[in-house]
Write a protein that holds these residues in place. Structure first.
Motif, mmCIF file in Angstrom:
data_model
loop_
_atom_site.group_PDB
_atom_site.id
_atom_site.type_symbol
_atom_site.label_atom_id
_atom_site.label_comp_id
_atom_site.label_asym_id
_atom_site.label_seq_id
_atom_site.Cartn_x
_atom_site.Cartn_y
_atom_site.Cartn_z
ATOM 1 N N ILE A 16 0.910 -1.300 -0.138
ATOM 2 C CA ILE A 16 -0.044 -0.198 -0.015
ATOM 3 C C ILE A 16 0.799 1.122 0.107
ATOM 4 C CG2 ILE A 16 -1.523 1.261 1.497
ATOM 5 C CD1 ILE A 16 -2.843 -1.452 2.267
ATOM 6 N N LEU A 20 0.765 4.146 -2.917
ATOM 7 C CA LEU A 20 0.710 5.526 -2.471
ATOM 8 C C LEU A 20 1.934 6.455 -3.007
ATOM 9 C CD1 LEU A 20 -0.933 5.329 0.783
ATOM 10 C CD2 LEU A 20 -1.948 5.972 -1.225
ATOM 11 N N VAL A 23 1.172 6.759 -6.869
ATOM 12 C CA VAL A 23 0.440 7.922 -7.283
ATOM 13 C C VAL A 23 0.815 9.084 -6.970
ATOM 14 C CG1 VAL A 23 -2.128 8.371 -6.393
ATOM 15 C CG2 VAL A 23 -0.999 5.968 -6.934
ATOM 16 N N LEU A 24 1.395 9.500 -5.652
ATOM 17 C CA LEU A 24 1.903 10.646 -5.404
ATOM 18 C C LEU A 24 2.799 11.326 -6.312
ATOM 19 C CD1 LEU A 24 1.794 12.963 -3.279
ATOM 20 C CD2 LEU A 24 3.852 11.781 -2.023
#
Length: 118
Positions: A16, A20, A23-24
């Motif tokens: 996870i 993240l 994506v960031l």
């Protein structure tokens, strides 16, 4: 397949966090890319020193009057010049403006457009 499921179950938090981070980073990249296209450059919003000097020179010529100058510059030099002034209706004044701008900026006369103010 069972090994993959066991790995995913054992490392859910790490997976996870990695997702993240990806994506960031992607979001930051696309935001920066769009901001570079949207932000006007200083040269497009403020008068250059050349435009100010040319405005002063033209305004000093007899008959020209109030003057606005815009110089469109590209990587290879001046692409065009627009002059808007009070005296542009007089053919002799317009000729003087054309000669002065062409000489001052060392550009062809066909790159210079002269218009009369309202």
């Amino acid at each position: 397949m069972r090994k993959v499921l066991n790995f995913v179950n054992d490392n859910k938090k790490i997976i996870i966090v990695v997702i993240l981070i990806i994506v960031l980073v992607g979001t930051i990249y696309f935001i920066n890319k769009s901001q570079k296209n949207d932000v006007p450059t200083v040269s497009s919003t403020a008068k250059s020193a050349t435009e100010i000097k040319l405005t002063n020179i033209l305004s000093a010529i007899d008959g020209v009057g109030s003057t606005d100058v815009m110089i469109n510059e590209g990587e290879e030099g001046i692409l065009g010049v627009v002059i808007v002034c009070d005296g542009a209706n007089n053919i002799m004044t317009k000729s003087d403006i054309l000669n002065a701008v062409s000489t001052a900026l060392n550009v062809d006369k066909n790159l210079i457009a002269i218009y009369s103010k309202k």
